[in-house]
Design an enzyme around this catalytic site. Structure first.
Site, short mmCIF file in Angstrom:
data_model
loop_
_atom_site.label_atom_id
_atom_site.label_comp_id
_atom_site.label_asym_id
_atom_site.label_seq_id
_atom_site.Cartn_x
_atom_site.Cartn_y
_atom_site.Cartn_z
N ARG A 154 46.39 38.97 49.43
CA ARG A 154 47.49 39.93 49.28
C ARG A 154 47.92 40.50 50.63
O ARG A 154 49.12 40.58 50.93
CB ARG A 154 47.11 41.07 48.32
CG ARG A 154 46.96 40.62 46.89
CD ARG A 154 46.56 41.74 45.98
NE ARG A 154 45.29 42.31 46.44
CZ ARG A 154 44.84 43.51 46.09
NH1 ARG A 154 45.54 44.29 45.29
NH2 ARG A 154 43.69 43.94 46.53
N ASN A 186 47.03 41.00 42.44
CA ASN A 186 45.98 40.22 41.78
C ASN A 186 46.17 40.35 40.28
O ASN A 186 46.44 41.43 39.77
CB ASN A 186 44.59 40.75 42.15
CG ASN A 186 44.16 40.37 43.55
OD1 ASN A 186 44.68 39.44 44.15
ND2 ASN A 186 43.19 41.10 44.08
#
Length: 90
Positions: A18, A36
């Site tokens: 990320r 996520n």
């Protein structure tokens, strides 16, 4: 302006995916988010030009150094809302 949703499969959580996605998206001047998912995938939604989005997709095929990307699903979406920046959602 176009929008894509990218689902990334493989060893993509717990490896900085990320953080590195946000960094790459900001470098490409994209807006959107990365998060996520409970199924251990990473979801990226990004807005930008076709050229910018293609560059992000190519980057996501490999991801950051510790990731092991097995598969990508890319779908075009209608940009029904606007993002101001590219953020990490938890």
């Amino acid at each position: 302006m176009s929008r894509v949703k990218i689902t990334v499969y493989g060893r993509v959580q717990g490896v900085g995916f990320r953080y590195h996605t946000r960094q790459k998206a900001q470098e490409l001047k994209l807006t959107g988010y990365v998060t996520n998912k409970p199924d251990h995938t990473v979801e990226i939604v990004a807005d930008g030009s076709d050229e910018q989005l293609k560059a992000l997709i190519e980057w996501a095929k490999k991801g950051p150094e510790r990731a092991s990307v097995r598969q990508l699903e890319v779908e075009e979406c209608l940009p029904i809302n606007r993002f101001d920046e590219f953020v990490i959602e938890s």
